[in-house]
Write an enzyme that holds these catalytic residues in place. Structure first.
Site, PDB file in Angstrom:
ATOM      1  N   ASP A 204      63.104 -33.610  24.602  1.00  7.27           N
ATOM      2  CA  ASP A 204      63.280 -33.629  26.065  1.00  7.27           C
ATOM      3  C   ASP A 204      62.569 -34.754  26.821  1.00  7.27           C
ATOM      4  O   ASP A 204      61.385 -35.007  26.582  1.00  7.27           O
ATOM      5  CB  ASP A 204      62.718 -32.339  26.675  1.00  7.27           C
ATOM      6  CG  ASP A 204      63.050 -31.100  25.883  1.00  7.27           C
ATOM      7  OD1 ASP A 204      63.805 -31.190  24.918  1.00  7.27           O
ATOM      8  OD2 ASP A 204      62.536 -30.036  26.239  1.00  7.27           O
TER       9      ASP A 204
ATOM     10  N   GLU B 174      65.965 -22.878  29.297  1.00 13.71           N
ATOM     11  CA  GLU B 174      64.904 -23.869  29.150  1.00 13.71           C
ATOM     12  C   GLU B 174      65.049 -24.948  30.233  1.00 13.71           C
ATOM     13  O   GLU B 174      66.122 -25.106  30.826  1.00 13.71           O
ATOM     14  CB  GLU B 174      64.986 -24.549  27.773  1.00 13.71           C
ATOM     15  CG  GLU B 174      64.866 -23.571  26.598  1.00 13.71           C
ATOM     16  CD  GLU B 174      64.892 -24.246  25.224  1.00 13.71           C
ATOM     17  OE1 GLU B 174      64.055 -23.885  24.392  1.00 13.71           O
ATOM     18  OE2 GLU B 174      65.739 -25.120  24.977  1.00 13.71           O
TER      19      GLU B 174
HETATM   20  C1  FRU Z   1      63.915 -27.807  24.893  1.00 17.87           C
HETATM   21  C2  FRU Z   1      62.581 -27.294  24.387  1.00 17.87           C
HETATM   22  C3  FRU Z   1      61.700 -26.862  25.547  1.00 17.87           C
HETATM   23  C4  FRU Z   1      60.337 -27.000  24.989  1.00 17.87           C
HETATM   24  C5  FRU Z   1      60.478 -28.226  24.125  1.00 17.87           C
HETATM   25  C6  FRU Z   1      59.626 -28.208  22.894  1.00 17.87           C
HETATM   26  O1  FRU Z   1      64.533 -28.671  24.021  1.00 17.87           O
HETATM   27  O2  FRU Z   1      62.787 -26.229  23.485  1.00 17.87           O
HETATM   28  O3  FRU Z   1      61.987 -25.564  26.019  1.00 17.87           O
HETATM   29  O4  FRU Z   1      59.364 -27.176  25.973  1.00 17.87           O
HETATM   30  O5  FRU Z   1      61.822 -28.285  23.733  1.00 17.87           O
HETATM   31  O6  FRU Z   1      59.667 -29.431  22.243  1.00 17.87           O
END
Ligand code: FRU
Length: 588
Positions: free
Chosen positions: A138, A308
């Site tokens: 992300d 998320e």
């Molecule tokens: C989304 C996610 C988020 C989390 C991150 C962990 O892709 O699962 O929810 O903060 O990646 O790397």
């Protein structure tokens, strides 16, 4: 093939073969001592080997650091550097947790003053952001400050697979070329550093200084809680707040990804937080004490999986303010795996009220745009709402066929609310800065397609980074489209079905697909029947981003051809269609 010339070459210069003074073994762990003479310890990685936790502790301090590595057992895929400059001349002990005897990886650790690797591997994107080396997911903490766009990102500095979540950091002045900066936030006693956002504290509400850049992120340890860190040097260095976490876990397992921005109506900071399958809004006057404002999401939108990376922001539509809420979810996207849904409505400073729209609505119908959010603090004089997503999908992200790095972001896109003739939608379109990358623009005469028309050479010199713009008029064609092809019979197909109202992309024969059996799956998007479709396609080595009718439909697709695709083939299964305003150019 030309690209095989780009074979990965790992040149390790000035290697002082490992200075292991001693190997020790205690219980379930072995350890080795290194008299540090160089800047880096280079650790051999084999991706299919199990992860080993390595604890590095120097002789004359109590300071230690720990990280997980897929430590090589049978072969060395590549090396990752551990920066040991601060331990020069000291004795450093590496403890390998769970290893009872040395393996290839622990035996081959080397000291070196340089970490060199083939940056330009075959699928390295040219005008999209990708991490210098290591894994990325992300985009985090995207914020504009004093002429710089800051991009932080979920980053693993110790391998090209997910792990050791930290915030990598890069800056850009034009959203297309980026300068790498040192890792901004690393795991600590509260856990790994998961996704979050960054704000500029213009009024010094938190007391860290006027205009401090404050990162708000999830500490992911035994539980997930929200923490903050601040920078008073334009993001170059961060200090974590001593009283973290600022928003402890209330007993919800999935409690993460805070997106914070200043809310004028309620005169406070508002945080949108993913809480299992809802978004909870919290308010704060100082970024340190948070109170719950409201919760949104029950019974609306897609609940196929955990929510998320939310983002809440205002937009102007026909002179009025509308609020948009982005919510990523994984799996359960319209075409499988990860995808981002959105809601349009109103926000009164506390509560989000959605308009009645046919939810779920999807930001991008491709399989490869996830966890995207928008920049904070874009100046009012600019006024754009700029978005970037992670150009991958959890279905296969860890197996993507690149080596020293994994993943890139989408192009930066401007979001706008438009009416598609049926209802409001959120459209996305590449930011205008991309236009300055255009090279050798060639315009072609319009053409008429009856069954098939092939443009055998798209570009004289095709290095896999180009753009095609055109307007397709279906006339009486019902199932039609175009494809990119190469001499290896690989093809990436874009299909329009004006009968059932679908646009689809087929990457089954687009090159390498067998690294994961979910990669080749097709993707469909609903298509509103129109007299013409304006198409813009951006290709960058291993990605294709298509924007139809200025972003009314957007689809982001990875593909891994074994030779750059330099042929454009139009096809019609029934009837004829015409193509006008064809422009083809190199990008970069
Ligand atoms: C989304 C996610 C988020 C989390 C991150 C962990 O892709 O699962 O929810 O903060 O990646 O790397």
């Amino acid at each position: 093939m030309k690209n095989t010339l780009f074979l990965i070459i790992m040149v390790l210069i000035s290697i002082n073969m490992s200075c292991t003074s001693q190997k020790k073994s205690s219980g379930n762990n072995i350890s080795s001592d290194y008299q540090i003479k160089s800047s880096y310890l280079l650790i051999p990685v084999e991706e299919k080997a199990p992860e080993v936790k390595i604890i590095a502790a120097a002789s004359d301090t109590t300071h230690q650091t720990a990280f997980d590595v897929h430590l090589a057992v049978d072969q060395i895929d590549y090396w990752v550097p551990v920066d040991v400059k601060k331990w020069k001349t000291q004795l450093l002990t590496l403890t390998f947790q769970g290893l009872t005897k040395p393996v290839l990886g622990s035996k081959e650790i080397k000291q070196s003053d340089k970490f060199e690797f083939e940056y330009n591997e075959t699928y390295r994107p040219q005008f999209h952001f990708s991490p210098e080396y290591g894994w990325m997911n992300d985009p985090n903490g995207m914020v504009y400050l004093d002429g710089e766009y800051h991009l932080f990102y979920q980053y693993n500095p110790y391998g090209s697979m997910w792990g050791n979540m930290s915030w990598g950091h890069a800056v850009s002045t034009d959203l297309t070329s980026w300068t790498y900066l040192p890792v901004a936030l690393r795991p600590d006693s509260l856990g790994e550093i998961f996704s979050g956002s960054a704000v500029i504290d213009k009024d010094n509400t938190a007391g860290f200084g006027k205009d401090a850049m404050i990162a708000i992120f999830t500490s992911a340890g035994k539980v997930q809680a929200q923490s903050i860190a601040y920078s008073t040097d334009k993001g170059r260095t961060f200090s974590k707040y001593a009283q973290n976490p600022v928003l402890p876990n209330p007993g919800i397992t999935d409690f993460r990804d805070p997106k914070v921005s200043w809310n004028e109506q309620s005169g406070q900071w508002v945080m949108a937080l993913a809480t299992k399958q809802t978004v909870t809004f919290f308010g704060s006057h100082n970024l340190k004490n948070w109170t719950k404002l409201s919760e949104f999401g029950e019974g609306i939108g897609s609940h196929a999986a955990v929510w998320e990376c939310p983002d809440l922001f205002p937009m102007t539509y026909q002179g009025k303010t509308k609020w948009v809420l982005l919510v990523s979810l994984n799996p359960g996207g319209p075409n499988g795996g990860s995808a981002t849904q959105y809601f349009i409505g109103d926000f009164d400073g506390k509560t989000f009220t959605p308009d009645a729209l046919p939810y779920p609505l999807w930001l991008d119908y491709g399989r490869d745009n996830y966890a995207g959010v928008t920049f904070n603090n874009i100046p009012q004089s600019d006024g754009r709402r700029i978005f970037m997503g992670w150009m991958s999908n959890w279905d296969y992200a860890n197996q993507i066929p690149s080596k020293h790095f994994r993943s890139a972001n989408t192009t930066a896109r401007e979001l706008t609310i438009v009416n598609n003739g049926k209802h409001l939608i959120l459209s996305s379109y590449p930011v205008k800065e991309i236009n300055k990358l255009k090279r050798e623009i060639s315009e072609m005469p319009g053409l008429h397609v009856n069954k098939e028309y092939v443009i055998t050479e798209l570009l004289k010199k095709n290095e896999g980074c180009f753009e095609i713009e055109m307007t397709i008029r279906p006339e009486n064609a019902r199932i039609f489209g175009f494809s990119l092809n190469n001499a290896k019979n690989e093809t990436l197909k874009f299909n329009f079905d004006n009968t059932t109202g679908f646009f689809s992309i087929d990457r089954k024969q687009s090159g390498l697909t067998d690294f994961n059996d979910r990669f080749a799956m097709g993707m469909n998007a609903p298509l509103i029947k129109r007299d013409s479709y304006k198409v813009r396609l951006l290709v960058d080595k291993a990605s294709a981003e298509i924007f139809i009718n200025d972003g009314e439909i957007t689809s982001t697709t990875l593909f891994f051809p074994s030779e750059w695709m330099n042929q454009l083939r139009f096809f019609s299964q029934t009837g004829t269609f015409s193509v006008e305003n064809i422009k083809i150019n190199n990008l970069k």
